[in-house]
Design an enzyme around this catalytic site. Structure first.
Site, PDB file in Angstrom:
ATOM      1  N   ARG A 149       0.848  -1.216   0.000  1.00 47.42           N
ATOM      2  CA  ARG A 149       0.000   0.000   0.000  1.00 47.42           C
ATOM      3  C   ARG A 149       0.875   1.254   0.000  1.00 47.42           C
ATOM      4  NH1 ARG A 149      -3.153  -3.602  -0.807  1.00 47.42           N
ATOM      5  NH2 ARG A 149      -4.598  -4.527   0.698  1.00 47.42           N
ATOM      6  N   GLU A 158     -13.724 -15.073   9.926  1.00 50.14           N
ATOM      7  CA  GLU A 158     -13.632 -14.528   8.562  1.00 50.14           C
ATOM      8  C   GLU A 158     -13.254 -15.594   7.534  1.00 50.14           C
ATOM      9  OE1 GLU A 158     -10.777 -11.348   7.947  1.00 50.14           O
ATOM     10  OE2 GLU A 158     -11.437 -11.036   5.895  1.00 50.14           O
ATOM     11  N   LYS A 188     -17.456 -12.318   9.514  1.00 51.04           N
ATOM     12  CA  LYS A 188     -16.926 -11.389   8.507  1.00 51.04           C
ATOM     13  C   LYS A 188     -16.805 -12.112   7.170  1.00 51.04           C
ATOM     14  CE  LYS A 188     -13.011  -8.333   7.560  1.00 51.04           C
ATOM     15  NZ  LYS A 188     -12.137  -7.313   8.137  1.00 51.04           N
ATOM     16  N   SER A 192     -14.222  -5.814   2.365  1.00 54.22           N
ATOM     17  CA  SER A 192     -14.474  -5.168   1.072  1.00 54.22           C
ATOM     18  C   SER A 192     -13.822  -5.936  -0.074  1.00 54.22           C
ATOM     19  CB  SER A 192     -14.059  -3.693   1.073  1.00 54.22           C
ATOM     20  OG  SER A 192     -12.688  -3.519   1.341  1.00 54.22           O
ATOM     21  N   GLY A 193     -12.720  -6.612   0.168  1.00 55.13           N
ATOM     22  CA  GLY A 193     -12.189  -7.609  -0.749  1.00 55.13           C
ATOM     23  C   GLY A 193     -11.715  -7.146  -2.120  1.00 55.13           C
ATOM     24  N   GLY A 194     -11.547  -5.839  -2.301  1.00 58.78           N
ATOM     25  CA  GLY A 194     -11.103  -5.355  -3.606  1.00 58.78           C
ATOM     26  C   GLY A 194     -12.191  -4.613  -4.367  1.00 58.78           C
ATOM     27  N   ARG A 215      -9.442  -1.901   2.741  1.00 58.94           N
ATOM     28  CA  ARG A 215      -9.185  -1.037   1.584  1.00 58.94           C
ATOM     29  C   ARG A 215     -10.276  -0.002   1.346  1.00 58.94           C
ATOM     30  NH1 ARG A 215      -7.799  -6.177  -1.988  1.00 58.94           N
ATOM     31  NH2 ARG A 215      -8.858  -7.092  -0.209  1.00 58.94           N
TER      32      ARG A 215
HETATM   33  P1  13P Z   1     -10.533  -5.502   2.879  1.00 56.65           P
HETATM   34  O1  13P Z   1     -11.779  -4.749   3.271  1.00 56.65           O
HETATM   35  O2  13P Z   1      -9.489  -4.634   2.240  1.00 56.65           O
HETATM   36  O3  13P Z   1     -10.854  -6.764   2.126  1.00 56.65           O
HETATM   37  O4  13P Z   1      -9.840  -5.953   4.228  1.00 56.65           O
HETATM   38  C1  13P Z   1     -10.603  -6.492   5.230  1.00 56.65           C
HETATM   39  C2  13P Z   1      -9.849  -7.519   5.943  1.00 56.65           C
HETATM   40  O5  13P Z   1      -9.673  -7.452   7.127  1.00 56.65           O
HETATM   41  C3  13P Z   1      -9.331  -8.651   5.163  1.00 56.65           C
HETATM   42  O6  13P Z   1      -8.890  -9.639   6.038  1.00 56.65           O
END
Ligand code: 13P
Length: 341
Positions: free
Chosen positions: A33, A178, A220, A262-264, A293
């Protein structure tokens, strides 16, 4: 285990209008990042950057229920010597900690990964509790591709998630469970729907076998969404409807809340999807955000590693926090983005 206390914390993590800031990038990820904004990834720069967000007082107080930290950050002090954990607590937010130790290839399952870190976890959780962490995170990664995921990869990862969750609760820490189905492939939304459904079914079965009371966890998950390389993007409404249907099929109402990754997705997509889902309510659980992100891309760009940009970076962060807060109540409108631009 004091379940009513765990339940209180889980409910606070998904309190109305609030969501979680995932600021737990590993050293490798934060370097990526920072590379993108031409900032060197030193310990001080990582501290300054994260302190900038934790001191966005209004956003932290009103929209951010908790912050997921990386091991380095939980022990770090702000520039003025205050532990960062205290800065977060003083802002009225709950400190949390990423406790998995990343992934390794899963034997006999080419292209698939297993999350590691269970062996000494009980001892580490006790130290994190002492340091102020009241919730934790463990991320399992499931990829979609030709012939994958396999049942073995889904099962092994679900089993690890359940063992982690049981250890957390024994340490009086709320586990964020998650299981992330990646959106990197060229699959369509229906493939994502079916794989995620399978992953969630296995995960809740393993949580049951491990004796994990669901009132004391936060889930999550990913949304049901088209793979990034698929030319045909499902609409916001389709993502919302399919994700809610998928979750209703798999997630018992005893779970206090679901906080998405959010995953991208782009910042605005992640907000629009969450909003559209909450507009489909009433729902059995709170639906909110636990974005990395989608909360940080804008402030990262505004900050660029310069002290004189802290104010504008904080405004960018506060704006995303507010937009997602509105989305968690189904009260967001696209116009609100344009007005701020
Ligand atoms: P993102 O929202 O960028 O996917 O990150 C969340 C997260 O904690 C991934 O493990």
């Amino acid at each position: 285990m004091n379940l009513s206390e765990l339940n209180k914390i889980a409910n606070a993590m998904v309190a109305p209008g609030k969501g979680i800031l995932a600021a737990d990038e590993s050293s490798g990820t934060i370097k990526k990042r920072f590379d993108a904004i031409n900032v060197e990834s030193t310990e001080d720069n990582r501290r300054d950057y994260r302190e900038m967000m934790f001191r966005s007082t209004e956003a932290m107080k009103n929209h951010i229920s908790g912050v997921i930290l990386y091991d380095e950050t939980i022990w770090q002090k702000a520039k003025d010597g205050t532990p960062l954990v205290k800065v977060i607590e003083q802002a009225g937010s709950i400190p949390g900690i990423k406790v998995d130790e990343g992934t390794q290839p899963l034997p006999n399952c080419p292209g698939e990964l297993i999350t590691i870190g269970l062996d000494k976890l009980a001892g580490r959780l006790a130290k994190y509790y002492e340091a102020g962490a009241r919730f934790a995170k463990w991320r399992a990664v499931i990829d979609i591709g030709a012939g994958i995921p396999s049942h073995n990869a889904i099962h092994a990862n679900a089993h690890a998630l359940a063992r982690y969750a049981a250890l957390c609760q024994a340490a009086q820490i709320v586990p964020i469970v998650e299981p992330e189905v990646l959106m990197d492939g060229d699959h369509d939304i229906d493939r994502c729907f079916h794989v995620t459904e399978w992953v969630l079914k296995e995960t809740f079965q393993e949580l049951y076998y491990a004796g994990v009371p669901l009132e004391g966890i936060v889930l999550k998950p990913n949304m049901a969404i088209s793979g990034k390389k698929n030319g045909k993007r499902a609409s916001v409404q389709e993502v919302a409807e399919k994700t809610v249907r998928m979750l209703k099929n798999c997630v018992p109402g005893a779970v206090p809340g679901i906080a998405f990754l959010s995953g991208g997705q782009s910042d605005e997509e992640a907000t629009a999807h969450l909003d559209a889902m909450n507009k489909l309510g009433p729902l059995p659980w709170k639906l909110t955000f636990s974005y990395g992100r989608a909360l940080q891309a804008a402030p990262q760009k505004a900050w660029g590693g310069k002290a004189e940009n802290v104010g504008s970076a904080q405004r960018a962060f506060s704006h995303r926090a507010l937009m997602n807060s509105l989305a968690s109540k189904g009260e967001w409108k696209a116009d609100l983005e344009k007005k701020a631009a």
